[in-house]
Design a protein around this motif. Structure first.
Motif, PDB file in Angstrom:
ATOM      1  N   SER A  95       0.913  -1.106   0.473  1.00  0.00           N
ATOM      2  CA  SER A  95       0.251   0.042   0.196  1.00  0.00           C
ATOM      3  C   SER A  95       1.325   0.868   0.075  1.00  0.00           C
ATOM      4  O   SER A  95       0.466   2.310  -0.496  1.00  0.00           O
ATOM      5  CB  SER A  95      -0.630   0.143   1.089  1.00  0.00           C
ATOM      6  N   VAL A  96       2.373   1.350   0.356  1.00  0.00           N
ATOM      7  CA  VAL A  96       2.912   2.598   0.879  1.00  0.00           C
ATOM      8  C   VAL A  96       3.398   3.150  -0.967  1.00  0.00           C
ATOM      9  O   VAL A  96       3.115   4.179  -0.959  1.00  0.00           O
ATOM     10  CB  VAL A  96       4.110   1.873   1.536  1.00  0.00           C
ATOM     11  N   THR A  97       3.637   1.537  -1.447  1.00  0.00           N
ATOM     12  CA  THR A  97       4.352   1.762  -3.210  1.00  0.00           C
ATOM     13  C   THR A  97       2.863   2.887  -3.808  1.00  0.00           C
ATOM     14  O   THR A  97       3.066   3.415  -4.904  1.00  0.00           O
ATOM     15  CB  THR A  97       4.704   0.550  -3.321  1.00  0.00           C
ATOM     16  N   ALA A  98       1.779   1.750  -3.640  1.00  0.00           N
ATOM     17  CA  ALA A  98       0.604   2.328  -4.571  1.00  0.00           C
ATOM     18  C   ALA A  98       0.264   3.554  -4.191  1.00  0.00           C
ATOM     19  O   ALA A  98      -0.147   4.524  -4.654  1.00  0.00           O
ATOM     20  CB  ALA A  98      -0.252   0.991  -4.097  1.00  0.00           C
ATOM     21  N   GLY A 154       6.106   1.112 -29.270  1.00  0.00           N
ATOM     22  CA  GLY A 154       6.453   0.172 -29.563  1.00  0.00           C
ATOM     23  C   GLY A 154       7.115  -0.212 -28.780  1.00  0.00           C
ATOM     24  O   GLY A 154       8.224  -1.263 -28.846  1.00  0.00           O
ATOM     25  N   ARG A 155       6.981  -0.613 -27.188  1.00  0.00           N
ATOM     26  CA  ARG A 155       7.756  -0.640 -25.941  1.00  0.00           C
ATOM     27  C   ARG A 155       6.616  -1.435 -25.617  1.00  0.00           C
ATOM     28  O   ARG A 155       5.741  -1.174 -24.928  1.00  0.00           O
ATOM     29  CB  ARG A 155       8.012   0.261 -25.858  1.00  0.00           C
ATOM     30  N   LEU A 156       6.642  -2.731 -25.455  1.00  0.00           N
ATOM     31  CA  LEU A 156       5.711  -3.349 -24.022  1.00  0.00           C
ATOM     32  C   LEU A 156       5.230  -2.739 -22.662  1.00  0.00           C
ATOM     33  O   LEU A 156       6.752  -2.625 -22.731  1.00  0.00           O
ATOM     34  CB  LEU A 156       6.696  -4.930 -24.387  1.00  0.00           C
ATOM     35  N   ILE A 157       4.034  -3.138 -22.857  1.00  0.00           N
ATOM     36  CA  ILE A 157       3.935  -2.795 -21.619  1.00  0.00           C
ATOM     37  C   ILE A 157       3.638  -4.010 -20.907  1.00  0.00           C
ATOM     38  O   ILE A 157       4.343  -4.250 -19.707  1.00  0.00           O
ATOM     39  CB  ILE A 157       2.336  -1.877 -21.459  1.00  0.00           C
ATOM     40  N   ALA A 158       2.525  -5.176 -21.328  1.00  0.00           N
ATOM     41  CA  ALA A 158       1.987  -5.986 -20.366  1.00  0.00           C
ATOM     42  C   ALA A 158       2.021  -6.945 -21.162  1.00  0.00           C
ATOM     43  O   ALA A 158       1.706  -6.767 -22.160  1.00  0.00           O
ATOM     44  CB  ALA A 158       1.427  -5.830 -19.467  1.00  0.00           C
ATOM     45  N   ALA A 197      -3.439 -16.625 -13.815  1.00  0.00           N
ATOM     46  CA  ALA A 197      -2.744 -15.576 -14.961  1.00  0.00           C
ATOM     47  C   ALA A 197      -1.225 -15.667 -14.524  1.00  0.00           C
ATOM     48  O   ALA A 197      -0.726 -15.988 -13.788  1.00  0.00           O
ATOM     49  CB  ALA A 197      -2.760 -13.757 -13.599  1.00  0.00           C
ATOM     50  N   GLU A 198      -0.922 -15.666 -16.302  1.00  0.00           N
ATOM     51  CA  GLU A 198       0.256 -15.001 -16.293  1.00  0.00           C
ATOM     52  C   GLU A 198       0.749 -14.336 -17.273  1.00  0.00           C
ATOM     53  O   GLU A 198      -0.172 -13.042 -17.192  1.00  0.00           O
ATOM     54  CB  GLU A 198       0.863 -16.211 -17.008  1.00  0.00           C
ATOM     55  N   LEU A 199       2.014 -13.051 -16.362  1.00  0.00           N
ATOM     56  CA  LEU A 199       2.055 -11.974 -16.523  1.00  0.00           C
ATOM     57  C   LEU A 199       3.177 -11.586 -16.978  1.00  0.00           C
ATOM     58  O   LEU A 199       3.815 -11.491 -15.871  1.00  0.00           O
ATOM     59  CB  LEU A 199       1.724 -11.134 -15.446  1.00  0.00           C
ATOM     60  N   GLN A 200       3.164 -10.743 -17.626  1.00  0.00           N
ATOM     61  CA  GLN A 200       4.781 -10.939 -18.445  1.00  0.00           C
ATOM     62  C   GLN A 200       4.992  -9.243 -18.331  1.00  0.00           C
ATOM     63  O   GLN A 200       3.879  -8.755 -18.935  1.00  0.00           O
ATOM     64  CB  GLN A 200       5.204 -11.879 -19.692  1.00  0.00           C
ATOM     65  N   LEU A 201       5.519  -8.813 -18.284  1.00  0.00           N
ATOM     66  CA  LEU A 201       6.718  -7.307 -18.707  1.00  0.00           C
ATOM     67  C   LEU A 201       7.234  -6.835 -19.358  1.00  0.00           C
ATOM     68  O   LEU A 201       7.851  -7.311 -19.605  1.00  0.00           O
ATOM     69  CB  LEU A 201       6.459  -6.902 -16.702  1.00  0.00           C
ATOM     70  N   GLY A 202       7.215  -5.634 -20.154  1.00  0.00           N
ATOM     71  CA  GLY A 202       7.982  -5.270 -20.843  1.00  0.00           C
ATOM     72  C   GLY A 202       8.613  -3.927 -20.876  1.00  0.00           C
ATOM     73  O   GLY A 202       9.263  -4.027 -19.233  1.00  0.00           O
ATOM     74  N   LEU A 254       4.468  -0.949 -12.824  1.00  0.00           N
ATOM     75  CA  LEU A 254       4.221  -2.401 -11.544  1.00  0.00           C
ATOM     76  C   LEU A 254       5.240  -2.891 -11.489  1.00  0.00           C
ATOM     77  O   LEU A 254       5.165  -3.551 -10.409  1.00  0.00           O
ATOM     78  CB  LEU A 254       3.679  -2.859 -13.681  1.00  0.00           C
ATOM     79  N   ARG A 255       6.688  -2.871 -11.887  1.00  0.00           N
ATOM     80  CA  ARG A 255       7.618  -3.847 -11.256  1.00  0.00           C
ATOM     81  C   ARG A 255       7.730  -2.892  -9.440  1.00  0.00           C
ATOM     82  O   ARG A 255       8.162  -3.854  -9.147  1.00  0.00           O
ATOM     83  CB  ARG A 255       8.817  -3.647 -11.734  1.00  0.00           C
ATOM     84  N   ARG A 256       7.608  -1.832  -9.818  1.00  0.00           N
ATOM     85  CA  ARG A 256       7.670  -1.308  -8.526  1.00  0.00           C
ATOM     86  C   ARG A 256       7.143  -2.009  -7.400  1.00  0.00           C
ATOM     87  O   ARG A 256       7.407  -1.742  -5.876  1.00  0.00           O
ATOM     88  CB  ARG A 256       7.906   0.220  -8.402  1.00  0.00           C
ATOM     89  N   LEU A 257       5.729  -2.257  -7.809  1.00  0.00           N
ATOM     90  CA  LEU A 257       4.643  -3.077  -6.660  1.00  0.00           C
ATOM     91  C   LEU A 257       4.701  -4.168  -6.202  1.00  0.00           C
ATOM     92  O   LEU A 257       4.157  -4.744  -5.791  1.00  0.00           O
ATOM     93  CB  LEU A 257       3.163  -2.488  -7.949  1.00  0.00           C
ATOM     94  N   GLY A 258       6.166  -4.893  -7.507  1.00  0.00           N
ATOM     95  CA  GLY A 258       6.459  -6.855  -7.162  1.00  0.00           C
ATOM     96  C   GLY A 258       5.948  -7.563  -8.371  1.00  0.00           C
ATOM     97  O   GLY A 258       5.794  -8.552  -7.861  1.00  0.00           O
ATOM     98  N   LEU A 259       4.748  -6.984  -9.268  1.00  0.00           N
ATOM     99  CA  LEU A 259       4.948  -7.034 -10.512  1.00  0.00           C
ATOM    100  C   LEU A 259       6.389  -8.015 -11.209  1.00  0.00           C
ATOM    101  O   LEU A 259       7.121  -6.731 -11.604  1.00  0.00           O
ATOM    102  CB  LEU A 259       3.855  -7.049 -11.382  1.00  0.00           C
ATOM    103  N   PRO A 260       6.071  -9.158 -12.100  1.00  0.00           N
ATOM    104  CA  PRO A 260       4.775 -10.201 -12.014  1.00  0.00           C
ATOM    105  C   PRO A 260       5.166 -11.390 -10.510  1.00  0.00           C
ATOM    106  O   PRO A 260       6.016 -11.053  -9.931  1.00  0.00           O
ATOM    107  CB  PRO A 260       5.117 -11.100 -13.637  1.00  0.00           C
TER     108      PRO A 260
END
Length: 242
Positions: free
Chosen positions: A30-33, A149-153, A201-206, A214-220
């Motif tokens: 919650s602090v990061t969000a 041109g850059r992948l988000i997710a 769910a299977e999540l990949q971040l670009g 989203l990586r700051r939140l600990g994802l995926p």
């Protein structure tokens, strides 16, 4: 009330008659969000101490007043802007279960110029043009979204089990923030063919900045829950500045 967007008239309220969606909900610090959404003046809802809820959703709009288009949303469950500041985690849980919590639409890439213009001008939704590759048909739903041109997710959601009460009307306060202004929009939904499950769910971040956030939140990571909706009829009312 009506608006003229790119030479076309949009009458209020705006209706979506046919759309399908799939989504994944994640437990995040919650602090990061809060640090990510602090500029909105809103407060993240805590479903347990120190944990907030971040949702990723793909929507295929088939028939609606803004035309057909694809959309990807990064959302956070937030407290109502009218909630008292001293509300507890128990109070947050009550708001979540009673439907009095809100959803902040934090990021909203789309692939239609008209809906981008309408979303930004009418409701202050942070819509940007993006590239989509989605599969809403079949047992496993898949979506990929890129910007400049850059992948988000990339997200895939496995099938769940039917949820009772499908088709019942639901209302949610949808919050948005654009150009320094936070707004609240009444969002009425009538979902049918709803299926949910834990995980799934299977999540990949670009490499896009949205992915870095989203990586700051600990994802995926493992999703708390995933949901698919065969048809999501919706109505959007006027936005109010808060």
């Amino acid at each position: 009330m009506s608006y003229t967007i790119l030479g076309k008239t949009v009458e209020m309220p705006v209706e979506v008659r046919t759309a399908s969606a799939f989504m994944a909900m994640f437990s995040v610090p919650s602090v990061t969000a809060q640090s990510i959404i602090n500029h909105t003046g809103l407060t993240v809802l805590q479903f347990r101490p120190g944990r907030a809820l971040c949702g990723l959703v793909f929507v295929d709009y088939v028939d609606g007043d803004l035309g057909p288009y694809n959309e990807f949303g990064v959302t956070y469950m937030v407290r109502s802007h009218t909630a008292p500041p001293e509300i507890s985690v128990l109070g947050d849980l009550r708001a979540l279960t009673s439907g009095t919590a809100g959803a902040l639409i934090h990021e909203l890439p789309v692939d239609g110029e008209f809906t981008k213009a309408a979303g930004r001008e009418i409701w202050g939704f942070p819509k940007v043009m993006a590239e989509f590759d989605t599969e809403h048909v079949g047992s496993v739903k898949r979506g990929s979204v890129s910007h400049d041109g850059r992948l988000i997710a990339q997200l895939s959601v496995k099938p769940g089990v039917s949820v009772p009460g499908s088709g019942a009307n639901m209302s949610l306060a949808a919050y948005s923030h654009l150009d320094g202004v936070t707004r609240c929009t009444s969002w009425d939904m009538a979902p049918t063919g709803v299926k949910s499950r834990p995980g799934g769910a299977e999540l990949q971040l670009g490499t896009h900045p949205m992915a870095a956030e989203l990586r700051r939140l600990g994802l995926p990571k493992r999703a708390l829950m995933t949901t698919t909706i065969t048809n999501l009829a919706m109505t959007f009312g006027e936005a109010t500045t808060i």
